[in-house]
Write a protein that holds these residues in place. Structure first.
Motif, PDB file in Angstrom:
ATOM      1  N   ALA A 115       0.815  -1.234   0.031  1.00 37.26           N
ATOM      2  CA  ALA A 115       0.221   0.186  -0.040  1.00 37.26           C
ATOM      3  C   ALA A 115       0.823   1.392  -0.138  1.00 37.26           C
ATOM      4  O   ALA A 115       1.644   1.459   0.928  1.00 37.26           O
ATOM      5  CB  ALA A 115      -0.932  -0.010   1.279  1.00 37.26           C
ATOM      6  N   ALA A 116       0.840   2.261  -0.994  1.00 43.17           N
ATOM      7  CA  ALA A 116       1.376   3.409  -1.011  1.00 43.17           C
ATOM      8  C   ALA A 116       0.570   4.450  -0.207  1.00 43.17           C
ATOM      9  O   ALA A 116      -0.644   4.885  -0.510  1.00 43.17           O
ATOM     10  CB  ALA A 116       1.484   3.657  -2.193  1.00 43.17           C
ATOM     11  N   ILE A 117       1.465   4.855   0.794  1.00 44.07           N
ATOM     12  CA  ILE A 117       0.759   5.969   1.684  1.00 44.07           C
ATOM     13  C   ILE A 117       1.147   7.295   1.239  1.00 44.07           C
ATOM     14  O   ILE A 117       2.482   7.721   1.610  1.00 44.07           O
ATOM     15  CB  ILE A 117       1.014   5.853   3.104  1.00 44.07           C
ATOM     16  N   ASN A 118       0.367   8.085   0.242  1.00 38.21           N
ATOM     17  CA  ASN A 118       1.038   9.041  -0.392  1.00 38.21           C
ATOM     18  C   ASN A 118       1.919  10.374   0.201  1.00 38.21           C
ATOM     19  O   ASN A 118       3.136  10.416  -0.098  1.00 38.21           O
ATOM     20  CB  ASN A 118      -0.376   9.719  -1.106  1.00 38.21           C
ATOM     21  N   ILE A 119       1.306  10.873   1.049  1.00 41.09           N
ATOM     22  CA  ILE A 119       1.945  12.196   1.529  1.00 41.09           C
ATOM     23  C   ILE A 119       2.919  11.792   2.481  1.00 41.09           C
ATOM     24  O   ILE A 119       3.977  12.306   2.503  1.00 41.09           O
ATOM     25  CB  ILE A 119       1.040  13.155   2.232  1.00 41.09           C
ATOM     26  N   SER A 120       2.785  10.616   3.508  1.00 41.55           N
ATOM     27  CA  SER A 120       3.670  10.290   4.334  1.00 41.55           C
ATOM     28  C   SER A 120       4.948   9.532   3.728  1.00 41.55           C
ATOM     29  O   SER A 120       6.047   9.405   4.264  1.00 41.55           O
ATOM     30  CB  SER A 120       3.210   9.470   5.304  1.00 41.55           C
ATOM     31  N   GLN A 121       4.946   9.440   2.490  1.00 39.05           N
ATOM     32  CA  GLN A 121       6.190   8.678   1.645  1.00 39.05           C
ATOM     33  C   GLN A 121       6.439   7.608   1.921  1.00 39.05           C
ATOM     34  O   GLN A 121       7.684   7.180   2.144  1.00 39.05           O
ATOM     35  CB  GLN A 121       7.331   9.709   1.469  1.00 39.05           C
ATOM     36  N   ILE A 122       5.419   6.746   2.435  1.00 36.40           N
ATOM     37  CA  ILE A 122       5.725   5.362   2.880  1.00 36.40           C
ATOM     38  C   ILE A 122       5.047   4.231   1.994  1.00 36.40           C
ATOM     39  O   ILE A 122       4.060   4.593   1.279  1.00 36.40           O
ATOM     40  CB  ILE A 122       5.057   5.053   4.352  1.00 36.40           C
TER      41      ILE A 122
END
Length: 843
Positions: free
Chosen positions: A248-255
């Motif tokens: 899963a790409a967590i967009n703003i947290s860059q994770i």
């Protein structure tokens, strides 16, 4: 019968399933039992995405499609049947059927154009007619996670959304949705993620339907709102083809969270969290062997090696593959059935391609502009699929062109004692089966073949199967050997945008011009399947037929000329579509004759025929002649220089003709080009005109009267009334003199009438007079009493009669009486009628 204790959504689905006829259920069970041995391979072979872009993977390689209706920024979903035939596709809001029409109930779904993964399609287990469309709203908005059901039995087999539509499961959720096939290879897990939480929602779909009560697993990174920095709802979530991992790409947290998934129980546990220092995380995808993970940020592409299953080694393996040229953002990643991973980049005419996703970074062969979309555009989203459709097959094959031997390679993890192949090609007879480990088979025709591999190990039988598509050869037919005429050229054409063309092993062009006799060879290679076909043609030369239409010529307008030629045993065709050897022509132009001789050789000749325009002459319009007068007929000076000869109707040859009587006269001239022209004029006799009006007349006021003169000898005359009207009648309503005049070139005549008016209405008695000598309203004038005897009596306010006239003639002016109001009695004794009233005097 449906239990009353059934959950609402289960009840609706059970009712939908229960309405099918028993025969249909038996048919479905037969189909399911016959396909349990095989893994579906082509449900993910049709893609629609971006700005009207599409791809077809059924041939084994992506072929661009241009018939799609989707124009969408981010997530979309498509679904095909097990043979790769399109069923439907959606942008999360509308659903298009296989005919690319929006389904009748297929609008208004709860997805969003800006939702990363706005939809996914999941088939109903053990039912090849019902499908779930599961939608996700934008940025954790209120619509959340919903599902609708498509029934392919509806709309004559084109499918439609049932009444089970936009059923909400949970809200709010992130823009993430994926589905994983259950370990039993029949059921499915649907996974979504909550918002402002670390909760995964896991739903199970069985043959009874979707269980709306999820199992919730709290693990991994919380998807939260970071205020002005944006929201972590954005970013893709994908599962590995083997069903053991979720990314899963967590967009703003860059994770990027990588999690373990138990595809038997649905349990999710955290594995590793990868910090994406390159920027906002967006796309994620696994290689077909589930060992490599690819991810995108705004301008970067990375590979992470998962094969060690050790978190520290996994994090350390993260390697940048490519950097964007900054003109196009890197977007979604999607594995395809050809084993390659395709990458969307914003507003690009291409998709990026990772050609060997299972290899190490330096060998994965990423090409940013790897696949041209044939004039369509990619945005940042690609279709969402169940990843099990991308599992590597248990055997591979190569050479899939018709007339080639197709090679099969056994690569199952089972160490076989023996094998048996069934190529699904019954027309090949005994060659349809083989016991070789890696056989070759020449298929009897092009098309789809269901190939089965039977593996025997220690008394057990394992069956592996997949569809193999044998591609057709490029269509090519140069025709029979032919003969062309000497000095002519022949253009051979094999124009097909899907093929590369090679002439005589040298010239790469769809057209080849032949200018000399010989043998000519062409080879076509399909750009997508690489299948080849070739053909050869022999060209001979022959002499041309010989003829000549003669020198260019000219004729007078209206005349004709015979032209042509003759050759025995030949065919004639003119550019006028005539087929005679000689024709008569009347019009100006170039006349072309094509003659085909007995050897089918063709020659052409032409002749230019000009038209000498006739000299236009004009004796003028037909006219009249007055009694005892003469008229001179002649042409205008500017017409005369072109005239060589005159001939009048009286046989005279002068330039002028003097006439003194009515008749028809003509002039025939011959011009300097020997062309003749004739004009005719008719001379009529004119007479003196006469006009008479009726006697003077009297008409009522406010009425109309039509003056209709009596005319005599008014041919060629002009009529004029005193109001300049030119009509043969005049409508009048006013008192006055009216005058009409008729006139022709010989004379004129006129007449006059006086029209007077009178009051013709009822008795009209005024209520005031002003006898002040201003000549206005000085008398007590009563209208409508003319020619009648009326008795007028006038009284003052004390009742004293001050006036009495037995035959009143409108002359009372209140002389000798003061201003004031007086009473009158007005009587017609003969008609026995009377009027009373007040009359005011005011000076």
């Amino acid at each position: 019968m449906i239990s009353n204790n059934c959950k609402p959504t289960f009840c609706e689905i059970a009712e939908l399933l229960s309405t099918k006829k028993l025969l249909s259920l038996i048919f479905i069970l037969i189909i399911l039992s016959s396909t349990k041995k095989s893994v579906a391979q082509r449900e993910a072979n049709i893609w629609y995405f971006g700005v009207y872009a599409g791809l077809d993977f059924n041939s084994g390689i992506p072929i661009p499609l241009k018939d799609g209706k989707i124009s969408h920024w981010e997530g979309v979903a498509t679904f095909a049947d097990s043979l790769g035939n399109l069923l439907f596709y959606t942008d999360g809001i509308r659903v298009w059927n296989r005919l690319h029409n929006v389904m009748k109930n297929g609008d208004g779904l709860k997805g969003d154009p800006s939702s990363t993964e706005c939809a996914i399609v999941v088939p109903m287990p053990k039912n090849n007619k019902l499908y779930y469309i599961i939608t996700v709203d934008n940025e954790a908005y209120e619509d959340g996670l919903c599902y609708s059901i498509v029934d392919m039995n509806l709309d004559n087999g084109n499918g439609d959304i049932t009444d089970i539509k936009n059923i909400q499961l949970v809200t709010p959720v992130s823009e993430k949705i994926t589905a994983i096939q259950h370990a039993n290879n029949e059921d499915f897990w649907v996974i979504a993620h909550g918002y402002q939480t670390d909760s995964f929602f896991v739903y199970k779909i069985t043959e009874q339907g979707l269980n709306p009560e999820p199992t919730i697993y709290q693990t991994g990174t919380r998807h939260i709102n970071l205020g002005i920095w944006g929201t972590n709802a954005i970013g893709y979530m994908r599962a590995s083809p083997d069903g053991h991992k979720i990314a899963a790409a967590i967009n703003i947290s860059q994770i990027i969270d990588v999690l373990n998934f138990n595809h038997e129980t649905g349990e999710i546990t955290n594995f590793v969290n990868i910090f994406d220092i390159a920027g906002s995380s967006y796309g994620v995808e696994f290689s077909a062997d589930s060992k490599k993970l690819y991810s995108t940020s705004m301008f970067s592409l990375y590979q992470t090696d998962l094969s060690s299953n050790i978190p520290e080694e996994v994090i350390a393996s993260r390697t940048k593959i490519a950097t964007s040229d900054s003109r196009h953002y890197f977007g979604a990643l999607q594995l395809a059935t050809d084993g390659k991973i395709y990458m969307a980049h914003d507003s690009s005419a291409y998709l990026g391609v990772i050609n060997k996703p299972g290899e190490k970074p330096e060998k994965c062969e990423f090409v940013q502009n790897g696949l041209f979309l044939e004039g369509r555009k990619s945005m940042i989203g690609l279709p969402n699929f169940i990843p099990a459709y991308f599992l590597p097959p248990d055997f591979k094959y190569s050479l899939t062109c018709f007339n080639d031997f197709t090679n099969f390679y056994f690569q199952s993890t089972i160490a076989a004692d023996s094998v048996k192949w069934d190529f699904g090609d019954t027309q090949s007879g005994e060659n349809n089966h083989s016991t070789e480990i890696e056989p070759s088979h020449l298929f009897s025709t092009e098309g789809d073949f269901f190939v089965q591999l039977f593996i025997y190990k220690e008394g057990n039988e394992y069956i592996k199967s997949q569809f193999v598509k044998i591609n057709q050869l490029p269509k090519l037919e140069l025709g029979e050997d032919t003969t062309i005429c000497k000095h002519e050229k022949l253009l051979l054409t094999v124009d097909d945008p899907n093929n590369n063309v090679l002439w005589n092993n040298v010239i790469n062009t769809p057209y080849f011009e032949i200018t000399k006799p010989g043998k000519y060879f062409v080879q076509l290679t399909n750009k997508y399947t690489k299948c080849k076909n070739s053909d050869t043609i022999k060209i001979n030369y022959a002499e041309l037929p010989n003829f000549n239409l003669g020198e260019d010529d000219a004729i007078c307008r209206g005349d004709s000329l015979r032209i042509g030629a003759y050759l025995p045993n030949a065919k004639f065709i003119w550019n006028t579509a005539q087929t005679d050897s000689f024709i008569f022509v009347k019009n100006q132009g170039i006349y072309k004759l094509q003659i085909t001789d007995s050897l089918n050789c063709v020659n052409n000749d032409s002749i230019n025929i000009n038209i000498n325009e006739l000299t236009i002459i004009d004796l003028g319009k037909d006219t009249i002649i007055c009694p005892n007068t003469k008229i001179k007929l002649s042409l205008k000076p500017e017409e005369q220089p072109k005239i060589a000869k005159y001939l009048w109707s009286d046989k005279s040859n002068n330039k002028e003709l003097l006439i003194d009587k009515p008749d028809k006269y003509w002039l025939q001239i011959t011009d300097t080009n020997s062309c003749e022209t004739t004009d005719t004029i008719v001379i009529n006799e004119a007479f003196l005109p006469e006009v008479r009006l009726a006697k003077d007349t009297l008409i009522c006021e406010d009425s109309i009267f039509v003056l209709t003169p009596i005319f005599k000898n008014v041919d060629f005359s002009k009529i004029i009334w005193n109001n300049n009207s030119a009509d043969t009648f005049l409508i009048v309503s006013q008192k006055g003199f009216y005058h009409v005049k008729v006139k022709n070139i010989c004379a004129e005549d006129a007449d006059t009438i006086f029209v007077d008016t009178k009051y013709c209405g009822e008795v009209d008695i005024p209520n005031i007079i002003t006898p002040n000598s201003d000549q206005l309203n000085n008398y007590f004038i009563i209208r409508g009493i003319e020619n009648q005897q009326w008795h007028l009596e006038i009284y003052n306010r004390w009742g004293t009669k001050i006036y009495d006239n037995l035959n009143y003639d409108n002359t009372w002016d209140a002389t000798g009486h003061a201003d004031g109001v007086y009473f009158y009695i007005f009587t017609n004794h003969k008609k026995n009628i009377f009027y009373t009233g007040n009359i005011s005097v005011y000076r």
